[in-house]
Design an enzyme around this catalytic site. Structure first.
Site, PDB file in Angstrom:
ATOM      1  N   ASP A   7     -10.903   2.902   4.092  1.00 44.06           N
ATOM      2  CA  ASP A   7     -11.256   1.483   4.027  1.00 44.06           C
ATOM      3  C   ASP A   7     -12.773   1.288   4.023  1.00 44.06           C
ATOM      4  OD1 ASP A   7      -9.475  -0.609   3.731  1.00 44.06           O
ATOM      5  OD2 ASP A   7      -8.687  -0.415   5.762  1.00 44.06           O
TER       6      ASP A   7
ATOM      7  N   GLN B 134      -4.605  -1.663   9.459  1.00 46.60           N
ATOM      8  CA  GLN B 134      -4.550  -2.999   8.852  1.00 46.60           C
ATOM      9  C   GLN B 134      -5.185  -4.020   9.803  1.00 46.60           C
ATOM     10  OE1 GLN B 134      -3.631  -3.556   5.708  1.00 46.60           O
ATOM     11  NE2 GLN B 134      -3.999  -5.736   5.848  1.00 46.60           N
TER      12      GLN B 134
ATOM     13  N   LYS C  57       0.849  -1.211   0.000  1.00 46.10           N
ATOM     14  CA  LYS C  57       0.000   0.000   0.000  1.00 46.10           C
ATOM     15  C   LYS C  57       0.875   1.249   0.000  1.00 46.10           C
ATOM     16  CE  LYS C  57      -3.763  -2.606   2.048  1.00 46.10           C
ATOM     17  NZ  LYS C  57      -4.622  -2.971   3.180  1.00 46.10           N
TER      18      LYS C  57
HETATM   19  N1  GUN Z   1      -7.086  -7.037   5.993  1.00 47.26           N
HETATM   20  C1  GUN Z   1      -7.473  -7.770   4.913  1.00 47.26           C
HETATM   21  N2  GUN Z   1      -8.023  -6.967   3.967  1.00 47.26           N
HETATM   22  C2  GUN Z   1      -7.978  -5.720   4.453  1.00 47.26           C
HETATM   23  C3  GUN Z   1      -8.395  -4.457   3.933  1.00 47.26           C
HETATM   24  O1  GUN Z   1      -8.934  -4.321   2.825  1.00 47.26           O
HETATM   25  N3  GUN Z   1      -8.167  -3.388   4.753  1.00 47.26           N
HETATM   26  C4  GUN Z   1      -7.592  -3.509   5.977  1.00 47.26           C
HETATM   27  N4  GUN Z   1      -7.437  -2.418   6.695  1.00 47.26           N
HETATM   28  N5  GUN Z   1      -7.210  -4.657   6.493  1.00 47.26           N
HETATM   29  C5  GUN Z   1      -7.399  -5.759   5.717  1.00 47.26           C
END
Ligand code: GUN
Length: 303
Positions: A121, A98, A54
């Site tokens: 998100d 995350q 990311k």
């Molecule tokens: N863990 C697995 N997929 C995601 C996501 O799309 N965003 C976040 N923040 N954590 C994740």
């Protein structure tokens, strides 16, 4: 019939290039560089890898990222204080925590603290609540389901009026994917571990979004001919030789692994009309849509 392969890598690249151009244009117009804060609690190998992808995407697209790694044993209070600081920091446009968090932390309390204008998100209860309501629009849609719908539209699949089946009811993928499909006027069924006769439910599906986390669970003969199959699963399975024995890695001596989805791809591609491969399908779209959301956050905060 052989399915049309939906190339998530190529579509994600197109989305990323569009974001990159828009970021360059806003900077040329004297506006701020969009900035994403990534909060990583602990050092789970998969989470470390995702967060690093990311941050790399931000750099490639001309955006800033502020990395906020914190120890796995951080207290709820300290984590909440970090979110409050990021909410108050005008340089930060998007906040991504995350998931999953270590079990001593209250994920719901953390997510509901994120300012909805920075909730890239789309996991805050306000954004998710709006997604679930008729006539209301969330500021942000969760990235993986957003990517799934984007792929369907790019492939030219008609969602309006289609029978769609979502396998899995997770907060991150299954539930928001089902809500998005309803917003797009599909008739939606959610299949989960307690569903009776899953093959019979799938047989009626024009669209399948598989996000149940079970390697190659969906068989070719469960699929309606011509259906669009979006496979969100990423599962590691052992590589086997001709005799069915695990192949060992020359480097590590451990069994070699390969990545497969929740759908038996080789069978499904002979029946489906459209299918996403694993890897190279939904995976790249998650980060591309996060970049779309981060740019959007900056645009919302310009106003
Ligand atoms: N863990 C697995 N997929 C995601 C996501 O799309 N965003 C976040 N923040 N954590 C994740």
């Amino acid at each position: 019939m052989t399915a049309q392969i939906i190339d998530g890598t190529a579509i994600a690249l197109k989305v990323r290039n569009e974001v990159k151009e828009k970021v360059a244009a806003r900077i040329a117009a004297g506006k701020s560089q969009p900035a994403l804060a990534t909060v990583l609690v602990g050092e789970r190998v998969d989470s470390v890898a995702y967060v690093s992808m990311k941050q790399k995407a931000c750099a490639e697209l001309g955006m800033t990222s502020y990395h906020k790694p914190v120890p796995a044993d951080i207290s709820q209070e300290d984590l909440e204080n970090l979110i409050k600081e990021l909410n108050a920091d005008p340089k930060v446009n998007g906040i991504l925590v995350q998931l999953p968090l270590p079990s001593h932390l209250d994920e719901e309390r953390v997510l509901q603290l994120i300012n909805i204008e920075k909730d890239v998100d789309g996991f805050s209860p306000i954004n998710l609540g709006r997604l679930a309501q008729k006539g209301r629009e969330p500021l942000f849609v969760p990235c993986t389901p957003y990517g799934c719908i984007y792929l369907l539209k790019e492939a030219g699949v008609t969602i309006k009026g289609a029978n769609a089946v979502v396998l899995g009811r997770s907060n991150i993928v299954g539930m928001p994917a089902a809500l998005l499909l309803v917003k797009e006027d599909a008739t939606v069924t959610i299949v989960h571990s307690r569903t009776k006769d899953i093959p019979a439910v799938l047989k009626n599906a024009d669209i399948i979004i598989a996000a149940i986390g079970r390697a190659q669970m969906v068989r070719g003969d469960w699929i309606k001919p011509g259906a669009a199959v979006i496979d969100v699963g990423i599962n590691g399975i052992p590589v086997l030789d001709d005799k069915g024995n695990p192949v060992l890695s020359e480097k590590t001596g451990k069994p070699k692994q390969k990545l497969v989805g929740d759908v038996n791809y080789d069978e499904a591609k002979e029946v489906a009309g459209f299918i996403t491969p694993v890897p190279g399908g939904v995976g790249p779209m998650t980060i591309a849509m996060l970049m779309v959301n981060t740019l959007r956050a900056a645009e919302i905060q310009d106003q």
